[in-house]
Design an enzyme around this catalytic site. Structure first.
Site, PDB file in Angstrom:
ATOM      1  N   SER A 242     -32.262  37.418  -8.234  1.00 26.00           N
ATOM      2  CA  SER A 242     -33.530  36.540  -7.573  1.00 26.00           C
ATOM      3  C   SER A 242     -32.792  35.825  -6.213  1.00 26.00           C
ATOM      4  CB  SER A 242     -34.166  35.919  -8.363  1.00 26.00           C
ATOM      5  OG  SER A 242     -33.142  35.053  -9.028  1.00 26.00           O
ATOM      6  N   GLY A 244     -34.485  33.325  -4.466  1.00 19.99           N
ATOM      7  CA  GLY A 244     -35.333  32.338  -4.109  1.00 19.99           C
ATOM      8  C   GLY A 244     -36.593  32.796  -3.165  1.00 19.99           C
ATOM      9  N   ASP A 274     -37.938  31.286 -13.799  1.00 19.47           N
ATOM     10  CA  ASP A 274     -38.468  31.393 -15.254  1.00 19.47           C
ATOM     11  C   ASP A 274     -39.794  32.257 -15.157  1.00 19.47           C
ATOM     12  OD1 ASP A 274     -36.524  29.664 -15.904  1.00 19.47           O
ATOM     13  OD2 ASP A 274     -37.652  27.982 -15.676  1.00 19.47           O
TER      14      ASP A 274
END
Length: 348
Positions: A242, A244, A274
């Site tokens: 990931s 952001g 999450d």
């Protein structure tokens, strides 16, 4: 037109004759916390601040994942460690929210975390957590081995409290696989390296956590793809990194994908990763096509930023973003794998 973010992932295929259908997702929370979120107009060092709002909430990555799974419509169970009055508070809050949980009790106090929100930024202070004895860890492993036999997917995310070994996630991946469940790992450092050797179904570090594997900062999409490939070479069936607000990349079956929401969402980004882990876990349960899972992961993780605290996402925002989210195939050797279900091992 509004598109459903959770229910749309459910496949029409029913259980095969004579085979038990196991749709439970276990979210492991070894180091839960009472999350306290302060909002201030501006965060300035070496001065006092007037807090404009305070939110206190049971948190930690494992609990955040479980809450999002429930919002998606998945059957979920939290397995974790908790102690003291803070632990009792967390257990009571989860029960009141309808999130099933089973905790191995500790003598020491469960930790707290503090997040300070200011001008679209989030500054997080994390306590280390309570000390876990060898006997308490052994009791948790026994509880996990018992419950994992009823699960299809296990999500292992977050930090380890003192006393829990570096090999904890590797051990849990091994137990999960022996029980017939697929494991997703969202960790960093030695815990991630050990877990990779146990061959999890999927690993999902962020760019900062993945930098150690690459040996340099993960600044570009190409860097993230290189790390995702490395995660697969080191033992994972699929690797997701990931980035952001820039979305994430995924490598599975020799194909690299890039997914990104069509617009940036302002707010609290603490629980975005999450939320992505929850969507990936739900995708493994429902066996939805990879492209659909990745698109929903981008939309839901971005929509989580719109919520003031981690463990939820704004469904209206997610539905709007999903309409404009595209998943790009980065590798030239495109294969039929692109349209295969989200599966990292043969179906049961």
């Amino acid at each position: 037109m509004k598109r459903q973010v959770g229910a749309a992932l459910v496949t029409a295929e029913g259980p095969s004759a004579g085979r038990e259908r196991r749709d439970l997702v276990i979210s492991v929370s070894l180091n839960p916390a009472l999350d306290i979120t302060y909002t201030v107009p501006e965060l300035v060092a070496d001065t006092s601040h007037r807090v404009t709002s305070v939110v206190s909430r049971a948190g930690g990555k494992g609990l955040n994942v479980a809450r999002v799974l429930r919002q998606l419509g998945a059957e979920t169970l939290v397995l974790g460690l908790s102690g003291g009055a803070v632990g009792e508070h967390i257990e009571a809050e989860l029960a009141a929210a309808g999130v099933p949980a089973q905790f191995t009790r500790l003598a020491a106090e469960t930790r707290r975390t503090v997040t300070v929100l200011a001008r679209g930024t989030a500054t997080v202070l994390n306590e280390p957590g309570p000390h876990v004895t060898e006997a308490q860890w052994a009791a948790f492993l026994d509880a996990f081995a018992e419950r994992v036999r009823a699960a299809r997917v296990v999500v292992l995310s977050g930090s380890r409290p003192p006393g829990v070994p570096e090999t904890a996630y590797a051990d849990l991946v091994t137990i999960a696989r022996a029980g017939g469940a697929e494991a997703i790992v969202d960790a960093e450092g030695p815990a991630l390296r050990h877990a990779l050797a146990a061959a999890p179904a999927l690993v999902k570090p962020n760019a900062h956590e993945a930098a150690d594997l690459l040996g340099r900062p993960v600044r570009t999409r190409d860097d993230a793809v290189a790390v995702a490939h490395r995660l697969v070479r080191l033992g994972a069936s699929a690797g997701v990194v990931s980035r952001g607000a820039d979305g994430f990349v995924a490598v599975t079956g020799g194909v690299a994908f890039s997914a990104r929401a069509p617009e940036q969402v302002s707010g609290n980004p603490t629980g975005a990763g999450d939320a992505l882990a929850a969507v990936l876990a739900y995708g493994l349960v429902t066996r939805a096509p990879w492209r659909d899972v990745l698109a929903r992961g981008a939309a839901v993780s971005a929509a989580a930023v719109a919520c003031p605290w981690a463990g939820e996402y704004d469904d209206d925002v997610a539905s709007r973003l999903l309409d404009g989210t595209t998943v790009e195939t980065l590798e030239e050797h495109r294969t039929e794998r692109e349209q295969e279900p989200c599966r990292t091992s043969p179906p049961r």
